[in-house]
Design an enzyme around this catalytic site. Sequence first.
Site, PDB file in Angstrom:
ATOM      1  N   ASN A  26       0.862  -1.182   0.000  1.00  0.00           N
ATOM      2  CA  ASN A  26       0.000   0.000   0.000  1.00  0.00           C
ATOM      3  C   ASN A  26       0.896   1.230   0.000  1.00  0.00           C
ATOM      4  O   ASN A  26       1.523   1.547   1.011  1.00  0.00           O
ATOM      5  CB  ASN A  26      -0.907  -0.008   1.237  1.00  0.00           C
ATOM      6  CG  ASN A  26      -1.803   1.216   1.295  1.00  0.00           C
ATOM      7  OD1 ASN A  26      -1.948   1.948   0.315  1.00  0.00           O
ATOM      8  ND2 ASN A  26      -2.413   1.449   2.443  1.00  0.00           N
ATOM      9  N   TRP A  27       0.944   1.918  -1.138  1.00  0.00           N
ATOM     10  CA  TRP A  27       1.876   3.037  -1.293  1.00  0.00           C
ATOM     11  C   TRP A  27       1.335   4.361  -0.774  1.00  0.00           C
ATOM     12  O   TRP A  27       2.026   5.377  -0.827  1.00  0.00           O
ATOM     13  CB  TRP A  27       2.301   3.156  -2.753  1.00  0.00           C
ATOM     14  CG  TRP A  27       3.085   1.969  -3.223  1.00  0.00           C
ATOM     15  CD1 TRP A  27       3.592   0.961  -2.458  1.00  0.00           C
ATOM     16  CD2 TRP A  27       3.448   1.644  -4.568  1.00  0.00           C
ATOM     17  NE1 TRP A  27       4.249   0.040  -3.223  1.00  0.00           N
ATOM     18  CE2 TRP A  27       4.178   0.430  -4.538  1.00  0.00           C
ATOM     19  CE3 TRP A  27       3.235   2.248  -5.799  1.00  0.00           C
ATOM     20  CZ2 TRP A  27       4.691  -0.178  -5.676  1.00  0.00           C
ATOM     21  CZ3 TRP A  27       3.735   1.647  -6.944  1.00  0.00           C
ATOM     22  CH2 TRP A  27       4.462   0.449  -6.883  1.00  0.00           C
ATOM     23  N   HIS A  86      -9.685   1.319   5.276  1.00  0.00           N
ATOM     24  CA  HIS A  86      -8.374   1.487   5.906  1.00  0.00           C
ATOM     25  C   HIS A  86      -8.498   2.458   7.078  1.00  0.00           C
ATOM     26  O   HIS A  86      -9.275   3.414   7.034  1.00  0.00           O
ATOM     27  CB  HIS A  86      -7.355   2.006   4.886  1.00  0.00           C
ATOM     28  CG  HIS A  86      -5.946   1.927   5.361  1.00  0.00           C
ATOM     29  ND1 HIS A  86      -5.395   2.858   6.221  1.00  0.00           N
ATOM     30  CD2 HIS A  86      -4.958   1.022   5.112  1.00  0.00           C
ATOM     31  CE1 HIS A  86      -4.141   2.530   6.474  1.00  0.00           C
ATOM     32  NE2 HIS A  86      -3.851   1.424   5.820  1.00  0.00           N
ATOM     33  N   GLU A 118      -5.542  -4.681  10.885  1.00  0.00           N
ATOM     34  CA  GLU A 118      -4.486  -3.675  11.008  1.00  0.00           C
ATOM     35  C   GLU A 118      -4.703  -2.886  12.295  1.00  0.00           C
ATOM     36  O   GLU A 118      -5.464  -1.931  12.311  1.00  0.00           O
ATOM     37  CB  GLU A 118      -4.464  -2.750   9.782  1.00  0.00           C
ATOM     38  CG  GLU A 118      -5.845  -2.300   9.287  1.00  0.00           C
ATOM     39  CD  GLU A 118      -5.802  -0.973   8.566  1.00  0.00           C
ATOM     40  OE1 GLU A 118      -4.742  -0.612   8.054  1.00  0.00           O
ATOM     41  OE2 GLU A 118      -6.838  -0.288   8.548  1.00  0.00           O
ATOM     42  N   GLY A 156       2.483   2.561  10.701  1.00  0.00           N
ATOM     43  CA  GLY A 156       3.416   3.656  10.506  1.00  0.00           C
ATOM     44  C   GLY A 156       4.125   4.101  11.764  1.00  0.00           C
ATOM     45  O   GLY A 156       4.758   5.154  11.787  1.00  0.00           O
ATOM     46  N   SER A 169       3.270  -2.103  10.269  1.00  0.00           N
ATOM     47  CA  SER A 169       4.733  -2.109  10.383  1.00  0.00           C
ATOM     48  C   SER A 169       5.347  -3.474  10.074  1.00  0.00           C
ATOM     49  O   SER A 169       6.276  -3.930  10.751  1.00  0.00           O
ATOM     50  CB  SER A 169       5.164  -1.624  11.775  1.00  0.00           C
ATOM     51  OG  SER A 169       4.718  -0.299  12.008  1.00  0.00           O
ATOM     52  N   GLY A 203       2.889  -1.284   4.253  1.00  0.00           N
ATOM     53  CA  GLY A 203       3.024   0.123   3.929  1.00  0.00           C
ATOM     54  C   GLY A 203       4.448   0.505   3.597  1.00  0.00           C
ATOM     55  O   GLY A 203       4.940   0.290   2.498  1.00  0.00           O
TER      56      GLY A 203
END
Length: 254
Positions: free
Chosen positions: A9-10, A96, A169, A175, A215, A236
């Site tokens: 997932n950019w 998300h 998630e 992140g 992460s 990510g």
Amino acid sequence: MRKVFLAGNWKMHYTSVEAADVAKQIVDGVYNINNNVVVMVTPTFTSLCKVCRVTKGTNVLLGAQNMSYENSGARTSEIAPSMLLEFGVDYVILGHSECRTYLGENDEIINKKVLTGLKHPFKYLILCVGETLEEREKGKTLDVVLNQVRNGLASVYESDLQRIILAYEPVWAIGTGKTATKEEAQEVHKAIRLEIQSLYSKSAADNIIIQYGGSVNVDNVEGLMGENDIDGALIGGSSLKADSFLKIINKISK
């Protein structure tokens, strides 16, 4: 045996030219990948056109990060399912945590998107669920996550579950560099699978794909994927560089 789905997932990174370059490196790097591993990349909307030219006809699936539950109309800033399909999008990420947090999406909206997505020929829809740090510290993890699963799948038929991927998630691990231990993740994944069995059937539970996101990196992915109920990862930061994403893929597909 369930396949392993590894989705990059950019988020809001890369221009279209940069995204296409990274996608090309990934496509080249997974040319002879194990058939049991499915590789997915999810660029921004503005990069879909260029990236689809790279992924078309390859074994890398192309995804979008969100979509509207409306097919057209006065929905400023949104994007319709048909627009994504025009660029060869194979799957869409829905619900998300960043969309829930920053865009105000709730379970009702996300469920509408799931039901809309199922009316279109996407290969997969990734439905994300997860708890905040406060909810975890209060012991509410399973209550929150399973409620999101139930609400997200409301009115979804069992026959459609083959196109649904669930992604757990934990919000506190996205992140942040923090990752749920493999045991913590497995506990939630197992509970999700049992919830699917309760809602649908044991067969549905046995077959549904449940990814972990939060992460994920080359050092922890093998341990996570070694758990019985973790079937892949929504990745990510570690998917932004082709070499780090390929290291993760190769570690799982060896």
